[in-house]
Design an enzyme around this catalytic site. Structure first.
Site, mmCIF file in Angstrom:
data_model
loop_
_atom_site.group_PDB
_atom_site.id
_atom_site.type_symbol
_atom_site.label_atom_id
_atom_site.label_comp_id
_atom_site.label_asym_id
_atom_site.label_seq_id
_atom_site.Cartn_x
_atom_site.Cartn_y
_atom_site.Cartn_z
ATOM 1 N N LYS A 11 6.677 -3.874 1.710
ATOM 2 C CA LYS A 11 5.546 -4.040 0.793
ATOM 3 C C LYS A 11 4.710 -5.276 1.152
ATOM 4 C CE LYS A 11 7.763 -1.636 -3.125
ATOM 5 N NZ LYS A 11 8.054 -1.697 -4.592
ATOM 6 N N TYR A 51 2.802 7.089 -5.816
ATOM 7 C CA TYR A 51 3.582 6.729 -7.004
ATOM 8 C C TYR A 51 3.246 7.618 -8.205
ATOM 9 C CZ TYR A 51 5.720 2.495 -5.027
ATOM 10 O OH TYR A 51 6.478 1.608 -4.302
ATOM 11 N N ASN A 114 8.554 -6.805 -4.829
ATOM 12 C CA ASN A 114 9.996 -6.703 -4.552
ATOM 13 C C ASN A 114 10.310 -6.218 -3.126
ATOM 14 O OD1 ASN A 114 9.398 -4.026 -4.927
ATOM 15 N ND2 ASN A 114 10.853 -3.685 -6.584
ATOM 16 N N HIS A 117 10.297 -0.603 -0.493
ATOM 17 C CA HIS A 117 10.477 0.679 -1.186
ATOM 18 C C HIS A 117 11.440 1.524 -0.365
ATOM 19 C CE1 HIS A 117 9.720 4.659 -2.866
ATOM 20 N NE2 HIS A 117 9.690 5.068 -1.606
ATOM 21 N N GLU A 128 8.074 12.017 0.594
ATOM 22 C CA GLU A 128 7.501 10.724 0.981
ATOM 23 C C GLU A 128 7.324 10.607 2.500
ATOM 24 O OE1 GLU A 128 9.979 7.798 -0.943
ATOM 25 O OE2 GLU A 128 9.279 8.405 -2.929
#
Ligand code: RTP
Ligand code: MG
Length: 141
Positions: A11, A51, A114, A117, A128
């Site tokens: 990320k 998402y 964070n 993913h 995905e």
């Protein structure tokens, strides 16, 4: 054990911290092979579509703006039990709850920023991986 593929995203926070290599090394040390990879800047539409399952959640807007705040590195990881193995390497969503030695414990700053993913099931892995990679962009080795 099943040979699986899973989608991983480094990320924007982890890219900004210059720890792409350290994160990829953890995958390799855990016997996951990087069979596809690219660095991209997500558009708002791409992040919203990725998402979509969280569309009604209160954090959706923050999540999309964070994921579009800078470049990300998307990869396909392949190996035995790759989906669960990657989730173990990542640690809990909230870095304060992530086990010591996990990617999020070591590199994440907050529940939003964070670091990584990872697909959470075979069905989401399939969706995905196809979201970011055409079949001919994924190698086998
Ligand atoms: P990811 O999808 O990014 O791998 O993370 P995850 O499965 O561990 O967590 P998930 O429930 O799928 O949530 C997706 C991302 O949304 C952000 N989030 N914020 N503020 C909050 O309560 C909250 N909950 C989730 C996180 O960045 C999470 O990774
Ligand atoms: Mg998730």
């Amino acid at each position: 054990m099943a040979l699986e593929r899973t989608l991983s995203i480094i990320k924007p926070d982890a890219v900004a911290k210059n720890v792409i290599g350290e994160i990829l090394t953890r995958f390799e040390k855990a016997d996951l092979k990087i069979v596809a990879a690219k660095m991209i800047q997500l558009s708002q539409e791409q992040a919203e579509g990725f998402y979509a399952e969280h569309k009604e959640r209160p954090f959706f807007g923050d999540l999309v703006s964070f994921m579009t705040s800078g470049p990300v590195v998307v990869q396909v990881l392949e190996g035995d039990n790759a989906i669960a193995k990657n989730r173990e390497l990542m640690g809990a969503t909230n870095p304060q709850e992530a086990a010591a030695g996990t990617i999020r414990a070591d590199f994440a700053s907050s529940i939003d920023a964070n670091a990584v993913h990872g697909s959470d099931s075979p069905a989401s892995a399939e969706r995905e991986v196809a979201y970011f990679f055409a079949a001919d962009e994924i190698t086998s080795r």
